[in-house]
Design a protein around this motif. Structure first.
Motif, mmCIF file in Angstrom:
data_model
loop_
_atom_site.group_PDB
_atom_site.id
_atom_site.type_symbol
_atom_site.label_atom_id
_atom_site.label_comp_id
_atom_site.label_asym_id
_atom_site.label_seq_id
_atom_site.Cartn_x
_atom_site.Cartn_y
_atom_site.Cartn_z
ATOM 1 N N VAL A 58 2.542 -4.039 -8.814
ATOM 2 C CA VAL A 58 3.490 -4.121 -7.695
ATOM 3 C C VAL A 58 3.665 -5.581 -7.287
ATOM 4 C CG1 VAL A 58 3.003 -1.791 -6.845
ATOM 5 C CG2 VAL A 58 1.629 -3.683 -6.018
ATOM 6 N N ASN A 59 4.809 -5.871 -6.717
ATOM 7 C CA ASN A 59 5.104 -7.227 -6.267
ATOM 8 C C ASN A 59 4.962 -7.320 -4.762
ATOM 9 O OD1 ASN A 59 5.839 -8.227 -8.871
ATOM 10 N ND2 ASN A 59 7.798 -7.154 -8.666
ATOM 11 N N VAL A 60 4.492 -8.487 -4.285
ATOM 12 C CA VAL A 60 4.439 -8.735 -2.849
ATOM 13 C C VAL A 60 5.842 -8.514 -2.293
ATOM 14 C CG1 VAL A 60 4.113 -10.500 -1.076
ATOM 15 C CG2 VAL A 60 2.462 -10.293 -2.944
ATOM 16 N N GLY A 61 5.940 -7.753 -1.218
ATOM 17 C CA GLY A 61 7.233 -7.440 -0.607
ATOM 18 C C GLY A 61 7.849 -6.156 -1.124
ATOM 19 N N GLY A 62 7.323 -5.622 -2.240
ATOM 20 C CA GLY A 62 7.830 -4.365 -2.787
ATOM 21 C C GLY A 62 7.320 -3.170 -1.997
ATOM 22 N N LYS A 63 8.013 -2.059 -2.123
ATOM 23 C CA LYS A 63 7.620 -0.828 -1.421
ATOM 24 C C LYS A 63 6.919 0.108 -2.397
ATOM 25 C CE LYS A 63 11.387 -1.233 1.813
ATOM 26 N NZ LYS A 63 12.702 -0.779 2.191
ATOM 27 N N GLU B 252 6.982 2.806 6.158
ATOM 28 C CA GLU B 252 6.942 2.523 4.732
ATOM 29 C C GLU B 252 5.753 1.618 4.436
ATOM 30 O OE1 GLU B 252 10.286 -1.036 4.984
ATOM 31 O OE2 GLU B 252 10.860 0.903 4.197
ATOM 32 N N TYR B 253 5.365 1.576 3.168
ATOM 33 C CA TYR B 253 4.295 0.688 2.730
ATOM 34 C C TYR B 253 4.913 -0.471 1.983
ATOM 35 C CZ TYR B 253 1.076 4.393 3.940
ATOM 36 O OH TYR B 253 0.377 5.335 4.630
ATOM 37 N N VAL B 254 4.742 -1.675 2.520
ATOM 38 C CA VAL B 254 5.259 -2.888 1.900
ATOM 39 C C VAL B 254 4.048 -3.679 1.412
ATOM 40 C CG1 VAL B 254 6.578 -5.013 2.264
ATOM 41 C CG2 VAL B 254 7.267 -2.891 3.420
ATOM 42 N N VAL B 255 4.078 -4.050 0.135
ATOM 43 C CA VAL B 255 2.952 -4.749 -0.482
ATOM 44 C C VAL B 255 2.805 -6.137 0.139
ATOM 45 C CG1 VAL B 255 2.010 -5.611 -2.647
ATOM 46 C CG2 VAL B 255 3.314 -3.470 -2.614
ATOM 47 N N ALA B 256 1.567 -6.471 0.540
ATOM 48 C CA ALA B 256 1.280 -7.750 1.185
ATOM 49 C C ALA B 256 0.201 -8.500 0.388
ATOM 50 C CB ALA B 256 0.789 -7.502 2.616
ATOM 51 N N ASP C 96 -10.410 10.240 -5.664
ATOM 52 C CA ASP C 96 -9.779 9.676 -6.852
ATOM 53 C C ASP C 96 -9.511 8.221 -6.514
ATOM 54 O OD1 ASP C 96 -8.842 9.405 -9.420
ATOM 55 O OD2 ASP C 96 -6.882 10.280 -9.014
ATOM 56 N N ILE C 97 -9.533 7.402 -7.510
ATOM 57 C CA ILE C 97 -9.422 5.965 -7.289
ATOM 58 C C ILE C 97 -8.541 5.358 -8.382
ATOM 59 C CG2 ILE C 97 -11.548 5.531 -8.591
ATOM 60 C CD1 ILE C 97 -12.152 3.358 -6.472
ATOM 61 N N LYS C 98 -7.663 4.468 -7.974
ATOM 62 C CA LYS C 98 -6.788 3.787 -8.936
ATOM 63 C C LYS C 98 -6.769 2.293 -8.579
ATOM 64 C CE LYS C 98 -4.787 7.206 -11.355
ATOM 65 N NZ LYS C 98 -5.594 8.303 -11.043
ATOM 66 N N SER C 99 -6.938 1.476 -9.586
ATOM 67 C CA SER C 99 -6.756 0.052 -9.340
ATOM 68 C C SER C 99 -5.281 -0.273 -9.566
ATOM 69 C CB SER C 99 -7.661 -0.784 -10.247
ATOM 70 O OG SER C 99 -7.364 -0.552 -11.579
ATOM 71 N N TYR C 100 -4.828 -1.304 -8.910
ATOM 72 C CA TYR C 100 -3.450 -1.744 -9.111
ATOM 73 C C TYR C 100 -3.401 -3.255 -8.975
ATOM 74 C CZ TYR C 100 -3.002 -1.786 -3.975
ATOM 75 O OH TYR C 100 -3.171 -2.038 -2.638
ATOM 76 N N SER C 101 -2.383 -3.824 -9.542
ATOM 77 C CA SER C 101 -2.255 -5.270 -9.584
ATOM 78 C C SER C 101 -1.123 -5.706 -8.666
ATOM 79 C CB SER C 101 -1.962 -5.690 -11.022
ATOM 80 O OG SER C 101 -1.812 -7.090 -11.102
ATOM 81 N N ILE C 102 -1.421 -6.696 -7.811
ATOM 82 C CA ILE C 102 -0.417 -7.255 -6.903
ATOM 83 C C ILE C 102 -0.026 -8.625 -7.424
ATOM 84 C CG2 ILE C 102 0.066 -8.039 -4.552
ATOM 85 C CD1 ILE C 102 -2.027 -6.019 -3.581
ATOM 86 N N LYS C 103 1.277 -8.802 -7.651
ATOM 87 C CA LYS C 103 1.776 -10.096 -8.167
ATOM 88 C C LYS C 103 2.639 -10.793 -7.133
ATOM 89 C CE LYS C 103 1.723 -8.610 -12.898
ATOM 90 N NZ LYS C 103 1.047 -9.444 -13.790
#
Length: 155
Positions: free
Chosen positions: A11-16, A80-84, A148-155
């Motif tokens: 996900v990108n910073v600022g993305g939902k 909403e959830y906005v990536v920070a 349950d657990i998921k890792s994710y990458s923030i760019k």
């Protein structure tokens, strides 16, 4: 229980983003985010959502039906959830409680959690100590938890 990060695990910073959870048994969902620096925060349900919900079971997951966060009702209210930041690898943990639980008083982390396995181990041990009030008597009872657990990458 199964957790899915939508639209994907990068996900990108600022993305939902939104989250899909499916369970085999009914329960109460709590989502905890562990950011790239190891800070833990409960992102669903939030105190604000609970205050707007009039005490309804806004986090009740029914078996076999995908539960999407934010819910349609929350989206209508502009939630909403906005990536920070910070960027890097973060971890989303879905916790399903057999008993009605809506807010967790998350512990301050003693150190940065390194990856999925350590985050899950830490939260599993911590929740095993929690006691939940019984609906009828108010007595504090032990509880069954699923994860349950998921890792994710923030760019």
């Amino acid at each position: 229980m199964s957790l899915e990060i939508l639209p994907g695990q990068t996900v990108n910073v600022g993305g939902k983003v939104s989250f899909g959870v499916t369970a085999r048994k009914p329960g109460y969902l709590i989502l905890v985010d562990v950011d790239a620096e190891g800070r833990m925060s409960q992102i669903f349900p939030t105190p604000e959502l609970l205050a707007q919900s009039d005490g309804r079971d806004i986090n009740l997951v029914k078996p076999g039906i995908e539960f999407v966060v934010p819910t349609p009702a929350a989206r209508q209210r502009g939630f909403e959830y906005v990536v920070a930041p910070p960027t890097g690898t973060a971890v989303m943990v879905a916790i399903l409680s057999e008993r009605r639980v809506q807010l967790l008083d998350l512990p301050d982390l003693p150190r940065k959690l390194q990856g999925q396995a350590e985050a899950l181990s830490y939260l599993s041990a911590w929740t095993s100590e929690l006691r939940v009030p019984d609906n009828g008597s108010g007595k504090l009872m032990s509880n069954n938890w699923s994860f349950d657990i998921k890792s994710y990458s923030i760019k």
